[in-house]
Motif scaffolding. Sequence first.
Motif, PDB file in Angstrom:
ATOM      1  N   ALA A 164       7.813  -3.041  -3.057  1.00 23.12           N
ATOM      2  CA  ALA A 164       8.090  -2.139  -1.988  1.00 23.12           C
ATOM      3  C   ALA A 164       6.796  -1.258  -1.190  1.00 23.12           C
ATOM      4  O   ALA A 164       6.679  -1.343  -0.272  1.00 23.12           O
ATOM      5  N   ASP A 165       6.001  -0.951  -2.223  1.00 22.56           N
ATOM      6  CA  ASP A 165       4.730  -0.407  -1.810  1.00 22.56           C
ATOM      7  C   ASP A 165       3.876  -1.188  -0.995  1.00 22.56           C
ATOM      8  O   ASP A 165       3.296  -0.630  -0.019  1.00 22.56           O
ATOM      9  N   LEU A 166       3.803  -2.449  -1.415  1.00 25.78           N
ATOM     10  CA  LEU A 166       2.952  -3.213  -0.841  1.00 25.78           C
ATOM     11  C   LEU A 166       3.465  -3.623   0.483  1.00 25.78           C
ATOM     12  O   LEU A 166       2.770  -4.114   1.507  1.00 25.78           O
ATOM     13  N   GLU A 205      12.037   2.191   4.924  1.00 30.01           N
ATOM     14  CA  GLU A 205      13.413   1.867   4.512  1.00 30.01           C
ATOM     15  C   GLU A 205      13.356   1.408   3.021  1.00 30.01           C
ATOM     16  O   GLU A 205      14.364   1.665   2.242  1.00 30.01           O
ATOM     17  N   GLU A 206      12.670   0.352   2.797  1.00 28.74           N
ATOM     18  CA  GLU A 206      12.432  -0.046   1.231  1.00 28.74           C
ATOM     19  C   GLU A 206      12.180   1.091   0.244  1.00 28.74           C
ATOM     20  O   GLU A 206      12.732   1.125  -0.771  1.00 28.74           O
ATOM     21  N   LEU A 207      11.276   1.705   0.643  1.00 30.26           N
ATOM     22  CA  LEU A 207      10.797   2.959  -0.147  1.00 30.26           C
ATOM     23  C   LEU A 207      11.794   3.828  -0.454  1.00 30.26           C
ATOM     24  O   LEU A 207      12.312   4.447  -1.652  1.00 30.26           O
ATOM     25  N   SER A 208      12.753   4.166   0.661  1.00 31.00           N
ATOM     26  CA  SER A 208      13.762   5.292   0.539  1.00 31.00           C
ATOM     27  C   SER A 208      15.002   4.610  -0.411  1.00 31.00           C
ATOM     28  O   SER A 208      15.693   5.363  -1.104  1.00 31.00           O
ATOM     29  N   ALA A 221       4.587   8.166   1.792  1.00 27.80           N
ATOM     30  CA  ALA A 221       4.269   7.024   2.573  1.00 27.80           C
ATOM     31  C   ALA A 221       4.613   7.798   4.004  1.00 27.80           C
ATOM     32  O   ALA A 221       4.155   7.135   5.272  1.00 27.80           O
ATOM     33  N   THR A 222       5.615   8.499   4.242  1.00 26.02           N
ATOM     34  CA  THR A 222       5.901   9.089   5.464  1.00 26.02           C
ATOM     35  C   THR A 222       4.461   9.849   6.100  1.00 26.02           C
ATOM     36  O   THR A 222       4.272   9.738   7.261  1.00 26.02           O
ATOM     37  N   ALA A 223       3.823  10.660   5.419  1.00 29.25           N
ATOM     38  CA  ALA A 223       2.694  11.271   5.964  1.00 29.25           C
ATOM     39  C   ALA A 223       1.691  10.234   6.326  1.00 29.25           C
ATOM     40  O   ALA A 223       0.992  10.254   7.515  1.00 29.25           O
ATOM     41  N   ILE A 224       1.512   9.146   5.607  1.00 26.87           N
ATOM     42  CA  ILE A 224       0.586   8.066   5.891  1.00 26.87           C
ATOM     43  C   ILE A 224       0.874   7.257   7.305  1.00 26.87           C
ATOM     44  O   ILE A 224      -0.097   7.311   8.288  1.00 26.87           O
TER      45      ILE A 224
END
Length: 335
Positions: A164-166, A205-208, A221-224
Amino acid sequence: MTLNLTILQSPEFVSFQKGDWAISGEKIPDLVALTMGFSVQEDLSWPGLQAGPLFQRPRANVLVVVRGVDSLALPQSVASYPLENPVPFTLDSVAETIHSLFAEDTPVVLQLAPSEERLYMLGKANAVFEDLPVTLQQIRARLSQDGSVLASLPLNSLSRNAEADLLFLSEVQVLHDITALLQRHRHLAKDHSPDLYSLELSGLEELSRLYGQDSPQYRDATAILASVLQKFGEDVYGLYGNSAVVEVVTVKTFEAPLTRKSRSILESQQISNPGSPYNLAYKYNFQYAVIFNIVLWLMIALALAVIVVAYNLWNMDPGYDSIIYRMTNQKIRMD
């Protein structure tokens, strides 16, 4: 469920008024068309967008849809509006309009969703973005090459090995590569045809779904993404000579899955083909009203001219109004 529309960049002649006026999600394609100076089938009775100059239109419109977040902290935005009725939408109608009006100028039309490996290109986009990584395998390979965003982003809690991070990092890489390709092909911003970019990002969405909204991965991720989108909007706005509209739509999830017809932006060629086996009528051209008025009033003017000339010829006295008869009469008198 919250759906927000943020105007990240906009030229001075495209006037967005600040306020809390809600707009329906299905009206976003009409809003994009109006900002580019195109007409729509139904009037958009929304006070957020004011009428601008008739002979000025932006050179490009960039719409970024971010799924999996209510809103992003974008401090340097022009305006932000709440949206209601969060249904899926596409800019196919705007792409078809650009294709029909500027087919000879080959404008750039790029519609991209990296997570779904969905890519639609038209016009000069086929040559400019042919090296853009599309599949997830290509994007992940791009992350390991020189110039990757991994070398400049503060990953913090994000991992380079998690799936998901990738996915999220690959979407950030695509945004970086688009601006890099536009900087390499600056001539695109100097032609007379408007360009259209539609990007859909679902990494958040995948990270959430995997980590949760309270997780450090999701917050980082939101900040980035907020920082990357802010810079992406500024870069595109500058490349087009401060004549581009950049919008960001944030939505948790859509109410229905997005369904699209393959290559719908090219259907106009099939519909307008007289040899179509379905015997379809010609596709309506937005220049029809202009051509009709030119032909109509030209025919009326020519008809009136013929009537006036015929009337004067019918009532002409050959002895006084015609120089031929006048010279003949003088010669007869001298003989």
